[in-house]
Scaffold this active site. Structure first.
Site, PDB file in Angstrom:
ATOM      1  N   HIS A 162      18.688  26.083  12.804  1.00 56.97           N
ATOM      2  CA  HIS A 162      18.903  25.969  11.356  1.00 56.97           C
ATOM      3  C   HIS A 162      18.187  24.730  10.800  1.00 56.97           C
ATOM      4  O   HIS A 162      17.584  24.781   9.720  1.00 56.97           O
ATOM      5  CB  HIS A 162      20.400  25.807  11.049  1.00 56.97           C
ATOM      6  CG  HIS A 162      21.262  26.977  11.402  1.00 56.97           C
ATOM      7  ND1 HIS A 162      22.447  26.851  12.083  1.00 56.97           N
ATOM      8  CD2 HIS A 162      21.121  28.302  11.147  1.00 56.97           C
ATOM      9  CE1 HIS A 162      23.010  28.043  12.233  1.00 56.97           C
ATOM     10  NE2 HIS A 162      22.221  28.949  11.682  1.00 56.97           N
ATOM     11  N   LYS A 173      33.295  36.662   9.591  1.00 58.58           N
ATOM     12  CA  LYS A 173      33.228  35.762  10.747  1.00 58.58           C
ATOM     13  C   LYS A 173      34.452  34.845  10.766  1.00 58.58           C
ATOM     14  O   LYS A 173      34.908  34.404   9.704  1.00 58.58           O
ATOM     15  CB  LYS A 173      31.954  34.905  10.679  1.00 58.58           C
ATOM     16  CG  LYS A 173      30.670  35.712  10.849  1.00 58.58           C
ATOM     17  CD  LYS A 173      29.453  34.814  10.838  1.00 58.58           C
ATOM     18  CE  LYS A 173      28.171  35.613  11.053  1.00 58.58           C
ATOM     19  NZ  LYS A 173      26.959  34.785  10.865  1.00 58.58           N
ATOM     20  N   ARG A 188      14.960  35.285  13.671  1.00 58.80           N
ATOM     21  CA  ARG A 188      14.692  35.086  15.105  1.00 58.80           C
ATOM     22  C   ARG A 188      14.028  36.306  15.737  1.00 58.80           C
ATOM     23  O   ARG A 188      13.367  36.199  16.761  1.00 58.80           O
ATOM     24  CB  ARG A 188      15.997  34.770  15.846  1.00 58.80           C
ATOM     25  CG  ARG A 188      16.541  33.391  15.573  1.00 58.80           C
ATOM     26  CD  ARG A 188      17.982  33.265  15.989  1.00 58.80           C
ATOM     27  NE  ARG A 188      18.835  34.175  15.219  1.00 58.80           N
ATOM     28  CZ  ARG A 188      20.151  34.187  15.249  1.00 58.80           C
ATOM     29  NH1 ARG A 188      20.790  33.361  16.035  1.00 58.80           N
ATOM     30  NH2 ARG A 188      20.839  35.029  14.502  1.00 58.80           N
ATOM     31  N   SER A 191      24.940  30.258  16.388  1.00 57.95           N
ATOM     32  CA  SER A 191      26.164  29.452  16.305  1.00 57.95           C
ATOM     33  C   SER A 191      27.255  30.069  17.165  1.00 57.95           C
ATOM     34  O   SER A 191      28.020  29.358  17.828  1.00 57.95           O
ATOM     35  CB  SER A 191      26.638  29.363  14.849  1.00 57.95           C
ATOM     36  OG  SER A 191      25.668  28.754  14.056  1.00 57.95           O
TER      37      SER A 191
HETATM   38  O1  PNS Z   1      24.761  32.808   8.425  1.00 58.59           O
HETATM   39  P1  PNS Z   1      25.179  34.176   7.931  1.00 58.59           P
HETATM   40  O2  PNS Z   1      26.675  34.373   8.123  1.00 58.59           O
HETATM   41  O3  PNS Z   1      24.392  35.264   8.581  1.00 58.59           O
HETATM   42  O4  PNS Z   1      24.863  34.230   6.354  1.00 58.59           O
HETATM   43  C1  PNS Z   1      25.112  35.399   5.591  1.00 58.59           C
HETATM   44  C2  PNS Z   1      25.328  35.026   4.126  1.00 58.59           C
HETATM   45  C3  PNS Z   1      26.540  34.105   4.037  1.00 58.59           C
HETATM   46  C4  PNS Z   1      24.118  34.319   3.590  1.00 58.59           C
HETATM   47  C5  PNS Z   1      25.617  36.351   3.331  1.00 58.59           C
HETATM   48  O5  PNS Z   1      26.739  36.970   3.874  1.00 58.59           O
HETATM   49  C6  PNS Z   1      25.833  36.109   1.836  1.00 58.59           C
HETATM   50  O6  PNS Z   1      24.870  35.961   1.112  1.00 58.59           O
HETATM   51  N1  PNS Z   1      27.113  36.012   1.375  1.00 58.59           N
HETATM   52  C7  PNS Z   1      27.469  35.709   0.000  1.00 58.59           C
HETATM   53  C8  PNS Z   1      28.097  36.880  -0.748  1.00 58.59           C
HETATM   54  C9  PNS Z   1      27.005  37.755  -1.331  1.00 58.59           C
HETATM   55  O7  PNS Z   1      26.251  37.370  -2.210  1.00 58.59           O
HETATM   56  N2  PNS Z   1      26.917  38.976  -0.787  1.00 58.59           N
HETATM   57  C10 PNS Z   1      25.903  39.935  -1.138  1.00 58.59           C
HETATM   58  C11 PNS Z   1      24.646  39.721  -0.291  1.00 58.59           C
HETATM   59  S1  PNS Z   1      23.406  40.896  -0.689  1.00 58.59           S
END
Ligand code: PNS
Length: 156
Positions: free
Chosen positions: A17, A41, A92, A129
């Site tokens: 990250h 999560k 990745r 993570s």
């Molecule tokens: O590190 P992660 O958990 O893979 O990140 C995913 C994350 C948190 C970026 C994604 O779940 C997100 O954008 N969540 C916010 C809610 C939202 O806007 N959802 C619609 C996404 S199209």
């Protein structure tokens, strides 16, 4: 001025990250590193703890960062509120790409924001993570995957 948002769970932040955040900071004037609550999560750290860990680490890196959190609501609403030009995600491999592509498409649909994918440095390619947390819980060495300050918090 180009403003980027680099969102993620960051539970906890890894060297992978940090690599993406610092590379984004070379491309954009401001990078908002945003700890986003992901209901799918189980979190090891609170969002405040994650923000504090990230802010401490990025203080030592060149670049203009704002470390923030989003505990509810849409990521695109956060992006609008800070006038972001672009979202940044690290990829990745194909699994990440397949997970990220629909989110990038929906976010583009919602407010027209583009997502830039930065290919992960292969050195960090397999680190996540979740795996780091598992290795730490089982007493393994995580010093290659996370900075010392994060490893200490995982052990504590
Ligand atoms: O590190 P992660 O958990 O893979 O990140 C995913 C994350 C948190 C970026 C994604 O779940 C997100 O954008 N969540 C916010 C809610 C939202 O806007 N959802 C619609 C996404 S199209």
């Amino acid at each position: 001025m180009a403003i980027a948002v680099y969102p993620g769970s960051f539970d906890p932040i890894t060297f992978g990250h940090l690599d993406i955040a610092t590379r984004a900071a070379k491309l954009f004037d401001v990078v908002h590193v945003v700890v986003v609550h992901n209901p799918n999560k189980t979190a090891r750290f609170t969002s405040a703890e994650r923000v504090a860990m990230i802010a401490e680490l990025l203080k030592k890196e060149p670049g203009n960062y704002i470390v923030d959190s989003l505990d509810s609501g849409l990521l695109v609403d956060y992006c609008s509120s800070v006038n972001a030009d672009v979202l940044v995600k690290g990829v990745r491999g194909t699994t990440d790409y397949e997970y990220e592509l629909p989110m990038a498409q929906v976010n583009k649909d919602l407010i027209g924001i583009e997502t830039i994918f930065l290919p992960a440095n292969p050195v960090h390619g397999y680190v996540s993570s979740s795996l780091v947390k598992q290795v730490a819980e089982l007493g393994g060495d995580i010093s290659k995957y996370v900075p010392d300050s994060v490893a200490e918090k995982l052990r504590g």
